[in-house]
Design a protein around this motif. Structure first.
Motif, mmCIF file in Angstrom:
data_model
loop_
_atom_site.group_PDB
_atom_site.id
_atom_site.type_symbol
_atom_site.label_atom_id
_atom_site.label_comp_id
_atom_site.label_asym_id
_atom_site.label_seq_id
_atom_site.Cartn_x
_atom_site.Cartn_y
_atom_site.Cartn_z
ATOM 1 N N LEU A 33 0.840 -1.185 0.000
ATOM 2 C CA LEU A 33 0.000 0.000 0.000
ATOM 3 C C LEU A 33 0.883 1.246 0.000
ATOM 4 O O LEU A 33 2.041 1.210 0.410
ATOM 5 N N ALA A 52 -4.107 6.163 6.132
ATOM 6 C CA ALA A 52 -5.570 6.260 6.189
ATOM 7 C C ALA A 52 -6.235 4.983 6.703
ATOM 8 O O ALA A 52 -7.404 5.006 7.086
ATOM 9 N N LEU A 53 -5.482 3.894 6.709
ATOM 10 C CA LEU A 53 -6.060 2.592 7.060
ATOM 11 C C LEU A 53 -6.740 2.624 8.427
ATOM 12 O O LEU A 53 -6.169 3.095 9.402
ATOM 13 N N GLY A 54 -7.965 2.144 8.452
ATOM 14 C CA GLY A 54 -8.675 2.058 9.724
ATOM 15 C C GLY A 54 -9.408 3.333 10.115
ATOM 16 O O GLY A 54 -10.161 3.342 11.075
ATOM 17 N N LEU A 55 -9.186 4.410 9.377
ATOM 18 C CA LEU A 55 -9.876 5.666 9.694
ATOM 19 C C LEU A 55 -11.046 5.853 8.737
ATOM 20 O O LEU A 55 -10.973 5.456 7.581
ATOM 21 N N GLU A 66 -2.184 5.447 1.920
ATOM 22 C CA GLU A 66 -3.122 4.371 2.253
ATOM 23 C C GLU A 66 -2.814 3.785 3.625
ATOM 24 O O GLU A 66 -3.717 3.506 4.414
ATOM 25 N N GLY A 77 -17.040 8.738 2.733
ATOM 26 C CA GLY A 77 -17.803 7.530 3.027
ATOM 27 C C GLY A 77 -17.093 6.288 2.544
ATOM 28 O O GLY A 77 -15.973 6.015 2.943
ATOM 29 N N PHE A 78 -17.772 5.567 1.641
ATOM 30 C CA PHE A 78 -17.253 4.284 1.169
ATOM 31 C C PHE A 78 -15.981 4.459 0.329
ATOM 32 O O PHE A 78 -15.118 3.597 0.312
ATOM 33 N N ARG A 79 -15.912 5.604 -0.347
ATOM 34 C CA ARG A 79 -14.738 5.816 -1.199
ATOM 35 C C ARG A 79 -13.600 6.420 -0.389
ATOM 36 O O ARG A 79 -13.821 7.217 0.520
ATOM 37 N N THR A 80 -12.376 6.045 -0.752
ATOM 38 C CA THR A 80 -11.235 6.631 -0.058
ATOM 39 C C THR A 80 -11.049 8.073 -0.516
ATOM 40 O O THR A 80 -11.473 8.452 -1.606
ATOM 41 N N SER A 135 -13.366 7.591 6.037
ATOM 42 C CA SER A 135 -13.036 8.504 4.951
ATOM 43 C C SER A 135 -14.052 9.636 4.905
ATOM 44 O O SER A 135 -15.221 9.444 5.222
#
Lengths: 503, 337, 317
Positions: free
Chosen positions: A96, A103-106, A100, A111-114, A108
C-alpha cells in the motif's frame, strides 16, 4: 497545582503462567519530555507497553491519561485516547502507499470511497511541521527502513497522538538515520508530545532522554536522568551486576593470513555489482571490522565468503590457502569457516525447530551422534546441554521452539553452534544487533577469546561502538568497495563516519 | 397408389429378409419409428432370469447416453439391477465391483472399457461369479468374463447416409468426445455414409466425454461454419443438441434415443440394445458357462436399432434408401469401416 | 481451406472466446477479491456447480433467467458463509477446507439433480442482447454491423456484466476503504489489526463477495449452456483459481488470462472445425490452453508476488 502528567501508570502488575512480567511498576510521562524505558529483553518493557496499548489488561494497577483514569481495552481504544505506538517490527502494509497506510482504519470523508488526496495533503502538512519528508503516493516497499519509520511516526501524528511509544526505534537505523530521528523527536517534544523511548543503546539513551526508568525482571530498578548517571551505571542497573562495556583485549601476535580475499566482485539481487573488487586479509589472532552504512555490499560480501552467493570470475576467496571461490557452503564450512549471519531468524536458525535441533543443524550427520543408522538421543542431549550451559543460552528446555527465545539468546545459540566446530575463520555479521547488553557483552567476550587463541575474525557491523570496541583493524565499505583500512589506534569516530559517507 | 403398394410389398420383403438374416435371435428388428409425442420410457419386460444382477457404470444412470442405454436394456429383460453409477474414477468402480462380488451377486455388469484392468484383477478371485464387461471386443481371455461391444460404425453409416441427403453440399458437423472406442467407430462409419450420400463431415474431438461447454462451443462453431446437420456422441453431446435446437438444425443421435433432448429435430438415433447380447450371455450363464467370449451388437442381431423420430418429417425415399442400406450392411455388401 | 484466416473466421473466433471466458471471468474476479484479503478458496468449482444447478432448476420451475441468476448468487452467498465461518473464525486450513467445499458441491449438486430433475432437460438459453424483451430492438441493428456487431453486440447480458465487473472490481479494491482494508489484511493483517481494521470482518465480506460471484458464474454457465449435468463445470472453478495467479491478483490481468484461455480454446475448436488445424493434431491442440496457462504461470510467478498473508489464518497472539 501542577499539571497532571500526560500518562501515569501506577502499581501495574501482570503475571503470565509462571512469569511475573510486571511487578508493581509505576511510570509516568509528562507532555514535552522523552522518558526512556531501559531494560534487557524480558525485563518487562514490552509487557508494560502492551498494557498501555490495550493488547494486555493488567492484573492490578491503574492507568491515568491527563489525570483521568483511563480504560484501554484495544489498540483502537488506545489510538482514540491519543496514544500512538511505533512498533519495532513496523506495522505497515508494504504494497500500500504511504497515504493508504496512514488512512487505514480511519473513516473517509467520502464515506465508502477513499479520499487519499485529503490524506496526502494532511501528511504533507505533518511532514513539513516535523521535517518528516516522505512522498505520500509511494508504496512502502520502495522505502528505506528509515523512511518507513517516518511513516509510522506520521501514522501516529495523523491520529493526533499526544503520547508516542517508540519500541527500539534505532535498532534498524544507520547512524545518520538515528541523528535524523532524534531531530524529529525533539521537534515533537517541543510541540508538547510526550515520548516513551525504548532502547538499550546506552549512548543514545543518554543523548535523547529527559528521564530514564530502568526495569529488570519486571521491577523498576532505577529512576534517573542523563545528568545524574553514565553508561556504566545504567548498564549495571539493567544487568544487576558489574558489566564490562569495553572488553579487555590482550596483545596477540599476528599469525598468518587465514582468510584472503582477492579482487572479489559480486552481483547483488538486482544484477548490479554489489561488491566491486574487494581485497582483504584477515590474520590469525586479529579481528577486522567492516564498518559501513548497510546496503553498501556488506551482506553480499558475507554471503560470498560463506559460499552462498557466487562471485564474478577473477575473484578469489581462500581460507588457510584452500581455494573456496566456487565452493558451496558445505565445503566452505569444512575448510574451517564459522558463519554468524546478519538475518539470524532467516539464515541462522530455523524458528520452528527446537533449540536442540538448531544446535545440531550443521553437524547432525556427525557419526558421534549416531548409533547405527539412528540418532543417539542421549548423546545429542548431552552435547546440546553442554552448549546451552557453556554459552548461557536462556531457554526453558532443549525442546523449546527457537522462535520463542529472545534475540540475544538465539544469537548465543547460533554462536554456540558455530564456535563448537572449532573454526579457523569466523565471519560475524551484525553479531549484536537487536541483542541486549548482557548477551552482547557475552558475545563480544567470546569473539575476543577466539581471537586470542588464533582464530581470524571478520566482523561486519553498522554499530560504530562495536567496531571501535572490538576490531584490531577497521575497513570501511562504501558502494561495494573498501575505501580505507585503518588500524584501531589510528581510528576516530569522525574519520570513520566521513569514510562511511564516501568522503 | 401403385407406389404405395410397391412400398408395402417392399417393406414386407424387407422384414422377411431381416427375419431370415437374424437367424435365431428371435424377434429382433433393426428399425423402429416412434409415434410423435409418445413417451419414450422403456417398458419393463418379462424377467428372463432369477439370478441377481448388479451394474457399475461411469456416468449417471439417466444420462440419455451410454449408461442409460444399459439400464434400459436390463429393464427390457425384466431385470432390476443394483446400480452404482457416476464412477468415473476407476478405483471407485473397482471397489464397487469387488463389493458386489463379495455380496454374492451372480452377474456383475461392468459397463465401461476403462474397468478392464480392474476386472482382470477381480474376476479370477470370484470364479463363481460371472462378469459382463464392455465395451470391448476382447474378454481378456478370462473364463468368467463376457465382453460386449457395438459395431457402432454400422448405425453411423446409416445415420451418415440419411444426413447427407439433408445436408448435401453444406456438410455435416460432428461433435466427437475422445478419439477412442465406439465414438471413433460411430464417427468413422458416419463419415463413410455421409460421403456415400454425397456430403462431407467436419469432425472436432473435444477430448472430453463430459465437457458440455466444449461440446456446445464446438457445435456453435460448426453451425457458424454453415453446416446443415449436426451429430455427436457421449453424454456431453447434450450441449451440441441444444445448439442444434437453437439453430434449427437436424440432429442424429447414437447410443440412446436423443429425442428427449431435441424434440422434433432428432432425425434418427442409433440405439444400443445391449439386451440382445445380454440375453445370450444370461442363457449361457444359466447353462453353466460363466464367460469366455466377446459378443458384438450389430444391425443383424438387433443389438443396434435405428430409431426414427416420428416427429421429424423425413422424406420416405430417404428412409427407404436407409432401409436398403441396412439390408446391404447386414448382407455384407456395404462395408462400414 | 479457402476460409483460412478470413476476417469472419477471426471475428467468430474472438466472439466465441469472449462468450467462453464469461464463467471463468466471473469466478476468477470473485476469487481475486477473496485472495486479496488473504483467503484462498479452492471450493470455487463446487460453489459453481451448486449455483449452476440452482440456476438451472429455478429456470425449469419459473422460466425466469433473472431469478435463476439470483438463486445462483444466493447459493454462492450461503456457501460463502460456511466457508468464511470455517476459515476465518475456526482458523481451518484453507486448502483442505476449499477441497471440502468442492467435493460437497460436486456431490450435492448431482444428488439434487438426480432427485429433483433426473434426465437432463434443456431450458431456454440466456437470450442475447438483441433478443431481450423490450430493449432488444435498440441493439438489433447493431448486431448486423460488420465485425463490431458479432464481436460486441451478439452476447447475453451476463457477458456484459462480467466484463463490467472488471473495472468495478478494480475500483472496489483500489478506490474504496473496504478495498484498502482487503488489501491490507491480505498483506499484513497484524498492521491492519493494530489500526483497528477488523481482519475477520474484512475477510468474511471478501469471501462472501467471492463466493457469490462463483455462484453467479455457475448459474451463468448452466443458463448459457441451457442444461445441467453431473460435474457440469468440468474444472472451470479450478482454472479460475489458476487465472487469479496468472493475472497476478489484478482484475484486468485476470480478465486477460480468461480471454487468453477462451481464445486458445475457441481457436482450437473453430480452426479444427474448419480443418485449419489437422485432425491428427487435435490431442496437442486440446492441451494448448493448459500448456499456455502453465507457461504463463511459470514466467509470471517469478516476477509477481501474491498477497503476503495468502492462506495464513490470522489470530492476535
Amino acid at each position: 497545582m501542577e499539571h497532571a502528567p500526560l500518562l501515569t501508570m501506577r502499581n501495574i502488575t501482570k503475571t503470565f503462567p509462571g512469569v511475573l512480567a510486571n511487578d508493581d511498576v509505576s511510570f509516568d510521562v509528562h507532555a514535552g519530555e522523552v522518558h526512556t524505558l531501559l531494560g534487557e529483553n524480558g525485563a518487562g518493557k514490552s509487557t508494560l507497553m502492551k498494557i498501555l496499548f490495550g493488547l494486555y489488561q493488567p492484573d492490578s494497577g491503574e492507568i491515568r491519561l491527563r489525570g483521568e483514569v483511563a480504560s484501554i481495552t484495544s489498540p483502537t481504544s488506545a489510538i482514540e485516547q491519543r496514544v500512538g505506538m511505533v512498533h519495532q517490527h513496523f506495522m505497515l502494509v508494504p504494497t500500500l502507499t504511504v497515504a493508504e497506510n496512514v488512512a487505514l482504519g480511519l473513516p473517509s470523508n467520502r464515506g465508502f470511497r477513499t479520499d487519499l488526496d485529503a490524506v496526502s495533503e494532511r501528511i504533507l502538512e505533518i511532514s513539513e511541521q516535523y521535517g518528516l519528508s516522505v512522498d505520500p503516493s509511494i508504496e512502502i516497499w520502495k522505502l528505506s527502513v528509515g523512511e518507513r519509520q517516518r511513516v509510522e511516526i506520521i501514522k501516529a501524528l495523523y491520529r493526533d497522538a499526544e503520547l508516542l511509544v517508540l519500541d527500539e526505534p534505532t535498532a534498524v537505523l544507520t547512524p545518520q538515520e538515528v541523528d535524523d530521528l532524534f531531530i524529529i523527536l525533539r521537534q515533537m517534544t517541543a510541540n508538547g508530545t510526550g515520548i516513551i523511548f525504548i532502547s538499550h543503546k546506552l549512548h543514545e539513551v543518554l543523548e535523547l532522554s529527559d528521564r530514564i526508568t530502568v526495569l529488570r525482571n519486571g521491577k523498576v530498578t532505577g529512576d534517573t536522568t542523563p545528568s545524574e548517571t553514565n553508561r556504566q551505571q545504567l548498564a549495571e542497573m539493567m544487568v544487576g551486576r558489574e558489566v564490562k562495556l569495553a572488553p579487555d583485549k590482550p596483545h596477540v601476535d599476528l599469525g598468518l593470513a587465514r582468510l584472503q580475499l582477492r579482487d572479489v566482485s559480486v552481483k547483488g539481487d538486482r544484477g548490479t555489482m554489489a561488491v566491486d573488487g574487494v581485497s582483504l586479509d584477515v590474520h590469525a589472532g586479529e579481528i577486522v571490522g567492516i564498518a559501513g552504512v548497510s546496503g553498501n555490499g556488506q551482506r553480499e560480501l558475507a554471503e560470498t565468503i560463506a559460499g552462498l552467493r557466487p562471485a564474478e570470475s577473477g575473484s578469489s576467496v581462500t581460507i588457510d590457502d584452500a581455494d573456496l571461490t566456487k565452493a558451496g557452503p558445505a565445503r566452505t564450512r569444512a575448510a574451517g569457516l564459522a558463519y554468524v549471519p546478519e538475518e539470524r531468524m532467516k539464515d541462522g536458525a530455523v524458528g520452528e525447530f527446537e533449540v536442540s535441533e538448531n544446535l545440531l543443524l550443521i553437524n547432525h550427520g556427525d557419526p558421534k551422534f549416531r548409533r547405527g543408522p539412528l540418532f543417539d538421543f542421549a548423546k545429542i542431549r548431552e552435547h546440546c546441554q553442554r552448549l546451552v550451559d557453556q554459552f548461557s543460552v536462556k531457554t526453558p528446555s532443549l525442546e523449546t521452539p527457537t522462535s520463542s527465545l529472545s534475540g540475544g539468546n538465539i544469537q548465543k545459540l547460533i554462536m554456540a553452534r558455530e564456535l563448537d566446530s572449532r573454526p579457523s575463520v569466523i565471519l560475524a555479521a551484525q553479531p549484536t544487533r537487536g541483542v541486549d547488553i548482557g548477551a552482547a557483552e557475552y558475545i563480544h567476550s567470546e569473539l575476543i577469546e577466539q581471537r586470542n587463541v588464533g582464530v581470524a575474525i571478520l566482523m561486519i557491523s553498522e554499530d560504530l561502538d562495536e567496531v571501535l570496541g572490538l576490531a584490531d583493524r577497521i575497513a570501511v565499505m562504501f558502494e561495494g568497495r573498501i575505501v580505507t583500512v585503518i588500524d584501531r589506534e589510528a581510528a576516530t569516530r569522525e574519520a570513520l563516519g566521513l569514510a562511511m559517507a564516501g568522503g | 397408389m401403385k407406389a404405395k403398394r410397391m412400398l408395402k410389398l417392399f417393406a414386407v420383403l424387407f422384414a422377411m429378409t431381416l427375419t431370415a438374416a437374424a437367424c435365431g435371435s428371435g424377434d429382433s428388428t433393426s428399425t423402429t419409428t416412434s409415434e410423435c409425442g409418445s413417451d419414450l420410457a422403456v417398458a419393463a419386460g418379462e424377467s428372463v432370469t432369477d439370478l441377481s444382477v448388479a451394474l457399475v457404470a461411469p456416468s449417471a444412470k439417466d444420462d440419455v447416453a451410454f449408461t442409460q442405454s444399459m439400464v434400459d436394456s436390463l429393464t427390457r429383460l425384466g431385470i432390476e439391477p443394483q446400480i452404482t453409477d457416476g464412477t468415473f474414477v476407476v478405483e471407485e468402480a473397482a471397489a464397487a465391483i469387488r463389493g458386489y462380488a463379495e455380496d454374492g451377486i451372480d452377474i456383475i455388469v461392468a459397463h465401461g472399457t476403462q474397468y478392464g484392468g480392474s476386472l482382470a484383477e477381480i474376476a479370477p478371485d470370484f470364479p463363481e461369479t460371472s462378469f459382463i464387461w464392455g465395451t470391448s471386443a476382447d474378454n481378456q481371455g478370462i473364463a468368467n468374463v463376457f465382453a460386449y461391444y457395438p459395431e457402432a460404425d454400422q448405425g453411423g453409416y446409416v445415420n451418415g447416409l440419411i444426413a447427407a441427403s439433408i445436408a448435401g453440399a453444406d456438410g455435416i458437423g460432428v461433435v466427437g468426445p475422445v478419439e477412442a472406442g465406439d465414438a471413433v467407430a460411430y464417427i468413422e462409419g458416419f463419415t463413410l455414409g455421409a460421403e456415400a450420400g454425397g456430403s462431407s463431415t467436419s469432425i472436432v474431438y473435444t477430448n472430453s466425454f463430459s465437457d458440455v461447454a466444449l461440446a456446445t462451443t464446438t457445435a456453435e462453431a460448426h453451425a457458424a461454419n454453415g453446416v446443415a446437420v449436426l451429430t455427436g456422441t457421449s453424454q456431453s453431446a447434450v450441449g451440441a443438441v441444444n445448439v442444434a435446437t437453437a439453430n434449427d438444425l437436424p440432429w442424429f443421435g447414437t447410443q440412446s434415443n436423443t429425442e428427449a433432448w431435441s424434440s422434433d429435430l432428432t432425425v434418427a438415433s442409433q440405439v444400443y440394445h445391449w439386451d440382445v447380447v445380454l440375453a445370450d450371455m444370461i442363457e449361457k450363464i444359466e447353462g453353466g458357462t460363466l464367460g469366455g467370449e466377446a459378443m458384438a451388437l450389430t444391425l443383424e442381431n438387433g443389438g443396434l436399432v435405428m430409431e426414427f423420430n416420428g416427429c421429424y418429417d423425413l422424406d420416405s425415399s430417404v428412409k427407404s434408401d436407409a432401409e436398403a442400406a441396412i439390408a446391404d450392411i447386414i448382407a455384407g455388401e456395404i462395408v462400414t469401416k | 481451406m479457402s476460409q483460412f484466416f478470413t476476417v469472419s473466421v477471426l471475428v467468430a473466433t474472438l466472439a466465441t472466446a469472449i462468450k467462453f471466458a464469461v464463467p471463468y471471468l466471473l469466478a476468477a474476479l470473485g476469487e481475486t477479491i477473496g485472495q486479496r484479503s488473504g483467503v484462498l478458496n479452492l471450493g470455487v468449482d463446487g460453489t459453481m456447480l451448486l449455483g449452476a444447478f440452482g440456476g438451472y432448476y429455478t429456470v425449469i420451475q419459473t422460466g425466469s433467467h433473472l431469478q435463476g441468476i439470483l438463486v445462483g448468487l444466493g447459493i454462492g452467498l450461503a456457501v460463502g458463509i460456511v466457508y468464511a465461518y470455517v476459515t476465518v473464525f475456526l482458523h481451518a486450513q484453507q486448502g483442505i477446507s476449499g477441497i471440502g467445499i468442492f467435493l460437497f458441491g460436486l456431490g450435492f449438486s448431482d444428488l439434487l439433480f438426480q432427485e429433483l430433475v433426473g434426465t437432463p432437460k434443456p431450458i431456454r438459453p440466456l437470450p442475447t442482447l438483441d433478443k431481450l424483451p423490450g430493449v432488444g430492438r435498440i441493439f438489433e441493428p447493431l448486431v448486423d454491423i460488420d465485425i463490431v456487431g458479432p464481436l460486441l453486440f451478439d452476447h447475453n447480458l451476463m457477458t456484459y456484466m462480467a466484463f463490467l465487473l472488471v473495472p468495478a472490481t478494480t475500483w472496489l479494491l483500489m478506490k474504496t476503504t473496504f478495498g484498502m482494508n482487503v488489501r491490507a489484511v491480505g498483506e499484513n493483517p497484524q498492521a491492519a489489526d493494530s489500526l483497528g481494521v477488523s481482519v475477520a470482518k474484512t475477510r468474511f465480506i471478501a469471501i462472501l463477495i467471492g463466493s457469490s460471484l462463483a455462484g453467479i458464474a455457475g448459474a451463468t454457465l448452466s443458463l448459457q449452456l441451457a442444461i445441467f449435468q453431473h460435474n457440469l463445470t468440468n474444472g472451470i472453478g479450478f482454472i479460475a483459481v489458476a487465472l487469479v495467479y496468472f493475472g497476478a491478483w489484478r482484475p484486468r490481468w485476470v480478465m486477460a488470462g480468461a480471454l487468453l484461455y477462451g481464445l486458445v480454446t475457441a481457436t482450437r475448436i473453430r480452426w479444427q472445425s474448419l480443418d485449419i488445424i489437422p485432425q491428427g493434431a487435435s490431442d496437442i491442440a486440446a492441451m494448448a490452453p493448459a500448456i499456455i496457462t502453465i507457461l504463463a504461470l511459470v514466467l509470471l510467478a517469478s516476477r509477481v508476488r501474491g498477497p503476503a498473508a495468502l492462506t495464513r489464518p490470522f489470530s492476535r497472539h
